[in-house]
Design an enzyme around this catalytic site. Structure first.
Site, PDB file in Angstrom:
ATOM      1  N   ARG A  36      51.779  15.046  16.324  1.00 61.13           N
ATOM      2  CA  ARG A  36      51.550  13.860  17.170  1.00 61.13           C
ATOM      3  C   ARG A  36      50.060  13.615  17.402  1.00 61.13           C
ATOM      4  NH1 ARG A  36      56.655  13.914  21.423  1.00 61.13           N
ATOM      5  NH2 ARG A  36      57.789  12.319  20.267  1.00 61.13           N
ATOM      6  N   LYS A 197      79.064  11.290  18.202  1.00 61.81           N
ATOM      7  CA  LYS A 197      79.988  10.499  19.018  1.00 61.81           C
ATOM      8  C   LYS A 197      79.748   8.995  18.953  1.00 61.81           C
ATOM      9  CE  LYS A 197      80.833  14.040  22.466  1.00 61.81           C
ATOM     10  NZ  LYS A 197      80.640  14.403  23.865  1.00 61.81           N
ATOM     11  N   GLY A 354      66.363  11.204  16.957  1.00 62.64           N
ATOM     12  CA  GLY A 354      66.924  12.543  17.165  1.00 62.64           C
ATOM     13  C   GLY A 354      67.075  13.402  15.927  1.00 62.64           C
ATOM     14  N   GLY A 377      64.081   8.087  21.550  1.00 61.94           N
ATOM     15  CA  GLY A 377      64.685   7.094  22.444  1.00 61.94           C
ATOM     16  C   GLY A 377      64.252   5.669  22.153  1.00 61.94           C
TER      17      GLY A 377
END
Ligand code: AMP
Length: 397
Positions: A36, A197, A354, A377
């Protein structure tokens, strides 16, 4: 959406407040992965080269408005100095007279690093008084933290409203890649959505069926779609209670002209573990005592065929239990195919969120993609079609 970049400003003698994401992993007090920090280097170095004075604003961890010494940015100074090859001056605050004085006397080849913005609760509250105090430190605001752009915080959103603002080079690359994939893509567009999911990716699926031509659904969430079609999935991970919603997505896809691609054949096992005894069967033939852990070879061929006609690919989530060999086969094969087609120039491929980065790295395919976003996110919210506050505040529209 348009936004200003560093090209739109004369940076000579200007103090440029740069919002960066240097929330790097730390193990035993040492930075264990400086990626980063390396990624913000182009923006910081360019500002210095053009006669400007970079002032870095960043958060670190979740101090929740309290000063926590273990979340101080001080420990990043040596790593920043090594990567940027310049002096990094640290002030143990991010507002106030000491910070303003340090920013006023910055010299050539010097970067000012301010303390964790989240030590103030007003940062996450986007408090206007706090924003005004931050604004006193710089002449121009440059946001280079796409990964924090889904938060409407003082240093990600508020500052862009009151200072002349632009996207940094890293943010620019990310925005261009995302715009290419979903904003104004070359068609046909295929999306791959996998993972555990349906419930965590409902909004994302709902948005994609409106925007893409083909939607490949894989992983545990494909099982829920099979249930919605009345197919037995044995002991597989599946959300029985989400079947009706999965069905709504299938109906919406038909209405929007989006082809949904579910596994035709599956890899099944009796145990959720690496190298568990496994076999291949048709998607509608899962025995009661078996679980689906990956898509089968016919499903992979079907994905290849779609990738071959597509011009743009957007990918989030693995196609199977990729951490457990050999149930990483479909994810690996599809990722490698996308990488090859990208290198051949027939496909623009964008992936993120993710576990996706880990899955593509494991497949050895990440480097072959046009763009892989590490912005968890923010990437997912963008895929859901949400307006990201930090990006919207930069908009010149
Ligand atoms: P997500 O965070 O939603 O992208 O989900 C990623 C996780 O889904 C990974 O840990 C995978 O192992 C898991 N996963 C994918 N396919 C399956 C499957 N068929 N059964 C169980 N877990 C799965």
């Amino acid at each position: 959406m348009g936004w200003k970049t560093l090209d739109d400003f004369n940076l000579e003698a200007k103090r440029v407040l740069i919002r960066v994401d240097i929330n790097v992993p730390v193990e035993n007090g040492q930075v264990s992965d400086a990626t980063r920090i390396e990624k913000i280097a182009p923006t910081v170095l360019e500002i210095m080269k053009r006669g400007g004075f970079p002032v870095l604003l960043a958060h670190f961890g979740r101090p929740k408005g309290r000063v926590q010494r273990d979340l101080s940015l001080l420990r990043l100074v040596p790593v920043l100095e090594r990567v940027l090859k310049c002096d990094v001056i640290f002030v143990a605050d991010c507002i106030g007279p000491a910070v303003e004085a340090a920013s006023a006397i910055l010299g050539p080849n010097q970067v000012l690093l301010l303390e964790n913005t989240r030590f103030y609760a007003q940062e996450e509250q986007n408090d206007p008084t706090f924003v005004a105090k931050l604004a006193k430190i710089g002449d121009i605001f440059c946001n280079d933290a796409f990964s924090a752009a889904h938060r409407a915080h003082a240093s990600t959103e508020g500052l862009a409203r009151i200072l002349n603002a632009c996207a940094g080079r890293l943010m620019e690359v990310e925005l261009k890649a995302l715009e290419t994939a979903l904003g104004d893509p070359i068609r046909p567009v295929v999306a791959v959505v996998g993972g555990a999911k349906v419930s965590t990716k409902l909004k994302l699926l709902g948005n994609l069926v409106e925007k893409v031509d083909h939607l490949v659904i894989g992983g545990g969430m494909a099982n829920t779609f099979l249930v919605a079609k009345g197919i037995n999935v044995g002991t597989s991970l599946a959300e029985q209670g989400m079947a009706a919603i999965a069905n709504d997505i299938l109906v919406k896809a038909v209405r929007c002209g989006c082809e949904i691609i579910l596994p035709k054949d599956i890899v099944i096992a009796r145990k959720f573990e690496a190298n568990a005894a496994h076999e291949i069967c048709l998607a509608d033939s899962c025995p009661n005592d078996a679980m689906i852990l990956d898509a089968g070879p016919e499903s992979i061929s079907q994905i290849f065929r779609v990738f071959e006609v597509a011009k743009t690919l957007i990918w989030n989530g693995p196609l199977g239990a990729f951490e457990l060999e050999p149930f990483d086969a479909a994810t690996n094969a599809a990722a490698q195919k996308a990488s090859v087609l990208t290198k051949e120039g027939t496909l623009v491929s964008v992936a993120g969120g993710g576990d996706t980065v880990a899955a593509l790295n494991k497949a050895g395919a990440a480097a072959g993609f046009s763009f892989v976003s590490t912005a968890g996110g923010a990437f997912l919210e963008w895929m859901e079609g949400k307006e990201l506050p930090g990006v919207a505040a930069l908009s010149t529209a």
